[in-house]
Design a protein around this motif. Structure first.
Motif, PDB file in Angstrom:
ATOM      1  N   TYR A 181       5.437   7.750  -4.710  1.00 27.46           N
ATOM      2  CA  TYR A 181       4.587   6.821  -3.979  1.00 27.46           C
ATOM      3  C   TYR A 181       5.459   6.064  -2.983  1.00 27.46           C
ATOM      4  CZ  TYR A 181       1.151   7.946  -7.509  1.00 27.46           C
ATOM      5  OH  TYR A 181       0.284   8.629  -8.325  1.00 27.46           O
ATOM      6  N   PHE A 182       5.053   6.058  -1.722  1.00 20.46           N
ATOM      7  CA  PHE A 182       5.876   5.431  -0.690  1.00 20.46           C
ATOM      8  C   PHE A 182       5.016   4.532   0.194  1.00 20.46           C
ATOM      9  CE2 PHE A 182       4.550   7.830   3.090  1.00 20.46           C
ATOM     10  CZ  PHE A 182       3.863   8.884   2.505  1.00 20.46           C
ATOM     11  N   THR A 183       5.671   3.554   0.799  1.00 16.36           N
ATOM     12  CA  THR A 183       4.967   2.632   1.680  1.00 16.36           C
ATOM     13  C   THR A 183       5.659   2.556   3.033  1.00 16.36           C
ATOM     14  OG1 THR A 183       4.187   0.371   1.956  1.00 16.36           O
ATOM     15  CG2 THR A 183       6.249   0.620   0.745  1.00 16.36           C
ATOM     16  N   ASN A 214       0.851  -1.202   0.000  1.00 17.08           N
ATOM     17  CA  ASN A 214       0.000   0.000   0.000  1.00 17.08           C
ATOM     18  C   ASN A 214       0.885   1.251   0.000  1.00 17.08           C
ATOM     19  OD1 ASN A 214      -2.798  -1.013   0.296  1.00 17.08           O
ATOM     20  ND2 ASN A 214      -1.903  -1.976   2.105  1.00 17.08           N
ATOM     21  N   CYS A 215       0.651   2.097  -0.963  1.00 16.58           N
ATOM     22  CA  CYS A 215       1.504   3.290  -1.082  1.00 16.58           C
ATOM     23  C   CYS A 215       0.679   4.562  -0.986  1.00 16.58           C
ATOM     24  CB  CYS A 215       2.239   3.285  -2.417  1.00 16.58           C
ATOM     25  SG  CYS A 215       3.459   1.977  -2.543  1.00 16.58           S
ATOM     26  N   ILE A 233      10.258   4.749  -0.689  1.00 19.82           N
ATOM     27  CA  ILE A 233       9.707   5.229  -1.967  1.00 19.82           C
ATOM     28  C   ILE A 233       9.864   4.160  -3.053  1.00 19.82           C
ATOM     29  CG2 ILE A 233       9.911   7.004  -3.756  1.00 19.82           C
ATOM     30  CD1 ILE A 233      11.050   8.866  -1.474  1.00 19.82           C
ATOM     31  N   LEU A 234       8.738   3.791  -3.658  1.00 15.73           N
ATOM     32  CA  LEU A 234       8.766   2.742  -4.697  1.00 15.73           C
ATOM     33  C   LEU A 234       8.584   3.302  -6.106  1.00 15.73           C
ATOM     34  CD1 LEU A 234       6.664  -0.077  -2.969  1.00 15.73           C
ATOM     35  CD2 LEU A 234       9.104  -0.142  -3.471  1.00 15.73           C
TER      36      LEU A 234
END
Lengths: 267, 93
Positions: A160-162, A144-145, A181-182
């Motif tokens: 987008y980070f999780t 989930n980000c 960060i993905l």
């Protein structure tokens, strides 16, 4: 009951200090499309450090127009490619090291293939992020980000980070969010980075050391002077040739970050 | 690298001889812009000045080199290739 909460917290902290090995596709769309690339990077991270590196310098399929890319020369740490008639690109071995405890990052930078690399030292927390509180979470690689935006050295970014992988970290300089960060995209389409493989099941603890320990480092703002100095040497050499040009104009280097340089004309 | 430079320089020289012998101009590629300018002085044509502009992107920087006409003999395209190689060699920290 009083033991449950500490155990839960312990498990939580363990899950957030795990070792990570993440592969990223790192796309740069240059104004001259022949120079556009999608390079493959690896990020290794433990509880206090990370290293983001590129060493596939001999893999020309990373050029968008790889079918016309040819090797001009090949050395241990740099390979030069010619793409079409008038584009030369260098693939250097790159290492970008982060020390989260001390809030510093170190990376190598070079202008030409003959040049000695310079080592840049910067703080990690150099981004001013705005985290979206309204958008639904995005799933990336099963995690989930949350979405965050920022403006950094001339470009606008969406990241987008999780918080399901780590409490910090990210590809290249991107960092400073409450999670790992993905994915990062610049709004102008110049840069796009996304995780292609996330490995959290690493048996051995990842040991990471600063590869530039004891190296002389410079600040980011000094890169501009380094480029201007390189210009001078280039102009001097070109003017010493039998067929010397009457006028030389240099623009760039086109980069993720704005170095504060416009076109330089030498007549 | 030296072999490559040598072979390109040799190509440029061979091309220039070809131009001289056959009298036919060497085909220039689109990337190379050659300009022909006529300057007048005291209402008389004094000289024709041609320039060749070579542009190359090296390591993310765009280098644009402007040369006088003598450079164009062997075909500006060949000249630009040689200039490109000169540029690669000249770039350093």
């Amino acid at each position: 009951m009083k033991y449950i909460i500490p155990i839960f917290l312990l498990l939580f902290s363990v899950s957030h200090s795990q070792n990570l090995n993440v592969e990223f596709n790192f796309t740069i769309n240059k104004s001259n499309d022949l120079a556009s690339t999608t390079k493959k990077y690896i990020l290794e991270q433990n509880e206090s450090k990370s290293i983001f590196y590129f060493d596939l310098i001999k893999d020309k399929t990373q050029f968008k127009n790889s079918e016309i890319a040819e090797v001009v020369f090949d050395r241990d740490s740099v390979v030069a490619y010619i793409i079409g008639d008038d584009v030369i690109e260098f693939f250097f071995k790159e290492k970008h090291f982060k020390d989260f405890k001390n809030n510093f990052q170190f990376y190598n930078f070079a202008i030409g293939y003959k040049s000695k690399p310079s080592y840049i030292k910067e703080e990690i927390n150099i981004f001013n992020w705005e985290i979206s509180s309204t958008e639904k979470d995005t799933i990336i690689g099963g995690f989930n980000c949350k979405k965050a935006t920022t403006q950094f050295r001339g470009r606008n970014y969406v990241a987008y980070f999780t918080n399901e992988l780590a409490n910090e970290g990210g590809p290249w300089k991107f960092d400073g969010l409450p999670g790992f960060i993905l994915k990062v995209d610049s709004s102008d389409g110049y840069l796009s980075i996304y995780a292609t493989k996330i490995n959290t099941k690493i048996e051995k603890k990842i040991k990471l050391e600063n590869p530039y320990l004891n190296k002389k480092t410079i600040a980011f703002v000094q890169i501009k002077d380094m480029i201007l100095e390189s210009d001078k040497k280039y102009v001097k050499k070109m003017r010493s040739l039998p067929n010397a040009p009457d006028k030389i104009s240099i623009n760039g280097p086109e980069s993720i970050e704005n170095f504060g340089l416009g076109e330089r004309v030498y007549e | 690298m030296k072999k490559l430079i040598f072979s390109l320089v040799a190509t440029a020289m061979i091309s220039s001889f070809g131009f001289a012998n056959s009298g036919e101009p060497i085909k220039e590629k689109k990337e190379v812009k050659t300009e022909s300018k006529t300057s007048k002085e005291n209402n008389q044509n004094v000289e024709e000045v041609k320039t060749a502009t070579c542009s190359a992107t090296i390591g993310g920087s765009t280098y644009t080199l402007e040369y006088s006409c003598f450079f164009c003999w062997g075909g500006a395209d060949n000249g630009c290739k040689a200039a490109l190689l000169d540029s690669i060699d000249a770039i350093e920290d």
